[in-house]
Design a protein around this motif. Sequence first.
Motif, mmCIF file in Angstrom:
data_model
loop_
_atom_site.group_PDB
_atom_site.id
_atom_site.type_symbol
_atom_site.label_atom_id
_atom_site.label_comp_id
_atom_site.label_asym_id
_atom_site.label_seq_id
_atom_site.Cartn_x
_atom_site.Cartn_y
_atom_site.Cartn_z
ATOM 1 N N ASN A 273 -13.374 0.148 -8.745
ATOM 2 C CA ASN A 273 -12.866 1.052 -7.705
ATOM 3 C C ASN A 273 -12.259 2.541 -8.291
ATOM 4 O O ASN A 273 -12.235 2.464 -9.625
ATOM 5 N N THR A 274 -12.090 3.568 -7.555
ATOM 6 C CA THR A 274 -11.717 4.851 -7.854
ATOM 7 C C THR A 274 -10.496 5.326 -7.593
ATOM 8 O O THR A 274 -10.248 5.934 -6.473
ATOM 9 N N PRO A 275 -9.430 4.718 -8.230
ATOM 10 C CA PRO A 275 -7.899 5.196 -7.774
ATOM 11 C C PRO A 275 -7.746 6.645 -7.729
ATOM 12 O O PRO A 275 -8.393 7.360 -8.780
ATOM 13 N N SER A 276 -6.834 7.352 -6.751
ATOM 14 C CA SER A 276 -6.622 8.510 -7.112
ATOM 15 C C SER A 276 -5.380 8.999 -8.141
ATOM 16 O O SER A 276 -4.810 9.756 -7.762
ATOM 17 N N GLY A 277 -5.085 7.909 -8.638
ATOM 18 C CA GLY A 277 -4.056 8.349 -9.498
ATOM 19 C C GLY A 277 -3.218 6.956 -9.761
ATOM 20 O O GLY A 277 -3.902 5.636 -9.670
ATOM 21 N N ASN B 238 -6.563 9.909 -18.899
ATOM 22 C CA ASN B 238 -7.015 8.338 -19.118
ATOM 23 C C ASN B 238 -7.889 7.620 -18.027
ATOM 24 O O ASN B 238 -8.792 7.062 -18.288
ATOM 25 N N LEU B 239 -7.370 7.950 -16.774
ATOM 26 C CA LEU B 239 -7.852 7.529 -15.796
ATOM 27 C C LEU B 239 -9.471 8.206 -15.828
ATOM 28 O O LEU B 239 -10.693 7.230 -15.463
ATOM 29 N N ALA B 240 -9.430 9.312 -15.782
ATOM 30 C CA ALA B 240 -10.876 9.828 -15.727
ATOM 31 C C ALA B 240 -11.762 9.681 -16.677
ATOM 32 O O ALA B 240 -12.925 9.369 -16.590
ATOM 33 N N PRO C 22 8.004 -13.992 11.246
ATOM 34 C CA PRO C 22 7.582 -12.954 10.080
ATOM 35 C C PRO C 22 8.404 -11.693 10.233
ATOM 36 O O PRO C 22 8.328 -11.126 11.266
ATOM 37 N N ARG C 23 9.321 -11.489 9.099
ATOM 38 C CA ARG C 23 10.332 -10.282 9.256
ATOM 39 C C ARG C 23 9.838 -8.918 8.704
ATOM 40 O O ARG C 23 10.479 -8.092 8.976
ATOM 41 N N ALA C 24 8.717 -9.092 7.699
ATOM 42 C CA ALA C 24 8.498 -7.844 6.977
ATOM 43 C C ALA C 24 7.304 -7.930 6.415
ATOM 44 O O ALA C 24 6.716 -8.965 6.091
ATOM 45 N N CYS C 25 6.438 -6.968 6.027
ATOM 46 C CA CYS C 25 5.298 -7.055 5.389
ATOM 47 C C CYS C 25 5.450 -6.075 4.143
ATOM 48 O O CYS C 25 5.724 -4.865 4.107
ATOM 49 N N TYR C 26 5.244 -6.516 2.905
ATOM 50 C CA TYR C 26 5.427 -5.842 1.758
ATOM 51 C C TYR C 26 3.849 -5.139 1.057
ATOM 52 O O TYR C 26 2.893 -5.943 1.239
ATOM 53 N N LEU C 27 4.181 -3.882 0.703
ATOM 54 C CA LEU C 27 3.019 -3.266 0.352
ATOM 55 C C LEU C 27 3.316 -2.069 -0.434
ATOM 56 O O LEU C 27 4.507 -1.594 -0.621
ATOM 57 N N LEU C 28 2.287 -1.689 -1.334
ATOM 58 C CA LEU C 28 2.373 -0.422 -2.056
ATOM 59 C C LEU C 28 1.102 0.447 -1.371
ATOM 60 O O LEU C 28 0.157 0.205 -1.352
ATOM 61 N N ALA C 29 1.648 1.777 -0.759
ATOM 62 C CA ALA C 29 0.730 2.498 -0.005
ATOM 63 C C ALA C 29 0.158 3.323 -1.184
ATOM 64 O O ALA C 29 -0.880 4.032 -0.792
ATOM 65 N N ASP C 30 0.542 3.695 -2.440
ATOM 66 C CA ASP C 30 0.139 4.491 -3.107
ATOM 67 C C ASP C 30 -0.058 3.804 -4.641
ATOM 68 O O ASP C 30 0.798 3.480 -5.230
ATOM 69 N N GLY D 118 3.756 6.541 -7.056
ATOM 70 C CA GLY D 118 3.498 7.753 -6.156
ATOM 71 C C GLY D 118 3.548 8.981 -6.924
ATOM 72 O O GLY D 118 2.495 9.817 -6.779
ATOM 73 N N VAL D 119 4.430 9.233 -7.554
ATOM 74 C CA VAL D 119 4.435 10.543 -8.473
ATOM 75 C C VAL D 119 3.340 10.705 -9.304
ATOM 76 O O VAL D 119 2.875 11.858 -9.971
ATOM 77 N N PHE D 120 2.756 9.556 -9.858
ATOM 78 C CA PHE D 120 1.570 9.725 -10.822
ATOM 79 C C PHE D 120 0.150 9.870 -9.952
ATOM 80 O O PHE D 120 -0.909 9.447 -10.681
#
Lengths: 441, 441
Positions: A365-369, A344-346, A191-199, A234-236
């Motif tokens: 779920n309730t994303p923060s952005g 829009n999200l709100a 296993p070389r790496a783990c891919y994810l979006l933290a934001d 992340g910017v959003f």
Amino acid sequence: MTELTATLTTLALAELHGSLADPALESMNFLNEVAGRYPEALSLAAGRPYEEFFDLADIQRYLNRYERYLTEDRGLSAAQVRRAFFQYGRTKGIIHELVARNLSVDEGISVDPESIVVTVGCQEAMFLVLRALRRDERDVVLAVAPTYVGLTGAAKLVDMPVLTVAGGPGGVDLADLTATVHQARAQGLRPRACYLLADHSNPSGLSLDLPTRHALLELAEREDLLLLEDNPYGVFASSPEDRPPTLKALDTRHRVVYLSSYAKTGLPGARVGFVVADQLVANGSDGGSDATPSLLADELAKLKSMLTVNTAPIAQAVIAGKLLTYDGSLVKANEREIALYRENLARLLSGLAQAFPADSGVEWNTPSGGFFLVVSVPFEVDDALLETSARDYGLLWTPMHHFTQDPQARRQLRLAVSLLTPEQVDEGLRRLTRLIADRLG
Amino acid sequence: MTELTATLTTLALAELHGSLADPALESMNFLNEVAGRYPEALSLAAGRPYEEFFDLADIQRYLNRYERYLTEDRGLSAAQVRRAFFQYGRTKGIIHELVARNLSVDEGISVDPESIVVTVGCQEAMFLVLRALRRDERDVVLAVAPTYVGLTGAAKLVDMPVLTVAGGPGGVDLADLTATVHQARAQGLRPRACYLLADHSNPSGLSLDLPTRHALLELAEREDLLLLEDNPYGVFASSPEDRPPTLKALDTRHRVVYLSSYAKTGLPGARVGFVVADQLVANGSDGGSDATPSLLADELAKLKSMLTVNTAPIAQAVIAGKLLTYDGSLVKANEREIALYRENLARLLSGLAQAFPADSGVEWNTPSGGFFLVVSVPFEVDDALLETSARDYGLLWTPMHHFTQDPQARRQLRLAVSLLTPEQVDEGLRRLTRLIADRLG
């Protein structure tokens, strides 16, 4: 086959690369095809940026701004400026200093510009990293589920298996990540790496909290794993001034390969993304055993020289001009977009709460952005339901089963809030409510 | 390694993909590195287009022209035009009709625009084709020697062996091609295609005559082989009105996958190329055994969706505007460049004839256009000689051994005529004459 085509050169699909028969590809084709057949349907499906703020005059404005920067700030002659726009450019890109400044201003990430490779969107960045890491059949990549299809696609192109790690309500299940790594190693895999979006992950909408980020970095160090952090959203954040640091900002030991795209924040039509790869590679370029290590970015650039040679300088210039216009800050450049997506999200969240009481069996779920949120319903969400929704209700969204094998996903759908006006979001939600109500009987 | 770097994540080159340790990459690095160390040296090395005609105002002019075309000729609304420039676009590209028209006007090639995939330069096109054709370890590609390094690089990325076919004085040795195919099959390999430049090849400068073109197409049909025809230089024939048809123009049975780039004819900084892949693929997209075959172009587009998603619409718009400005003709668009390259080539040829009499042991070929010619000398042409040339004579060129294993190439060098003025070509030739004379003693 007609008489005519019988004389033409014909290849068998079975004799072409296996990625072409992969179900992931069929997923994307199906989703695009449905969207194409119902152009009038409201799209809570597309993760595309809002279009009403597009202004053609911006392109020339940004090109002019970059020209002025090259002349005034960098002291280039007119001939050198022309060469920068027109001629083949540096493989790693020509706007790396501006990208580094942007990362510092918006993300608190401090990196050497030489560790940046400017790419044709984030997709090429993912391909380059996976191509480098896939040496032979033992090398595998891990990805947190549900997983962005772009990662799955890039892995297919290099025949690299993707091992799924449970996401769970926190965004990543660290115990499952450790177990997956150990299990893979026990099978002789690397296993070389783990891919994810933290934001504001695509497709889950989830973000990692700060303790999880720290724990994930420790885990990566302990297990000698790279983290591939993809951060287009992340910017959003709904509150841009109040968001946790990225993994890369916390990454003191260069465990994180940071990937991003200016498609959402800059301009999709420029197709500019980048990768920060400040890891060291021993016995790099000059081969000697006691030679100075090279940067992983330089190894990725070698692969890029065989793939796309360089990212269009004209496209880079447009993005550079936008960065310069807003003092290096895409948070600043996207003030209108951030406000719109937050609104829009709100509206979506409050509308869902009004439409579906606690005992309805409908949850979300309730994303923060970001662009996405996930709705769970007490019935199956398959492609036939999407077809029904598009045809009879005039509404597009994305069945979650396209992003993961998790059985729970067969009762989930992804909503995106980026392409519509707030009024369209309200109308979309009304249509979704009717669809769900009809389904619940 | 310092104390500091010892704590940083370090990867071993031996654990990364094998292409990163390939000698072909070292070649390119070495050549770029020498050029970088002697910026004042005259370059008869770089195959880059002439820079004096670059005009920054052209970019906006071309963007405006394409905008007018979308509005007036295609009837798009203002919102649709903005979307075309700014938003993600069609994977196969948005300027395919204009590319098809260009092929018709300049090359007499008639193709369905749907069989075109617009790519990030020709390099991505080569990668897509080789990725599609490399299913497993049996699949190999043939390439006529000496071979463009970009093809070799793209093959490395998909771990596809390149079998060399002799070029010889005619550009391709058909007997050797047949023998190489048979030999490969006897070894259990599947030769899928043969790559070559039929017009003003890089690096040899040679073009195929018409009988050879016909014979090559017959051979491809007989041996069930695709031909990958790369044609970035055809436009630069010294007599544009009098050149043989491309292989693709003669290709009644769709044996030819046609690759090209607008880097030399359009604008390098746009990084736009394309591939015409009008072959059929049986059991394509919809899988059924009696389903309509798909186009190879559509299969390549699926791969592209996992690699770069799409080619920057803004970059495509610049190229489209240039095509529209010159009524679809790049011959017309490049009148000044064609005249300049013709003049440079003529000066080089007459200068060589003056400097080296028939008994000097110095020989060269006589290309009918393009950027390159090859000089043979009676001594070894290695990288050390290039270093000497750059340092002591102020002249850059390219040792031919970088393009082929042919022992003859160890006494050959490639000259390029594209980047210099005619006066600089004269001066370059004087420097080369001195270098050779000093070497001959």
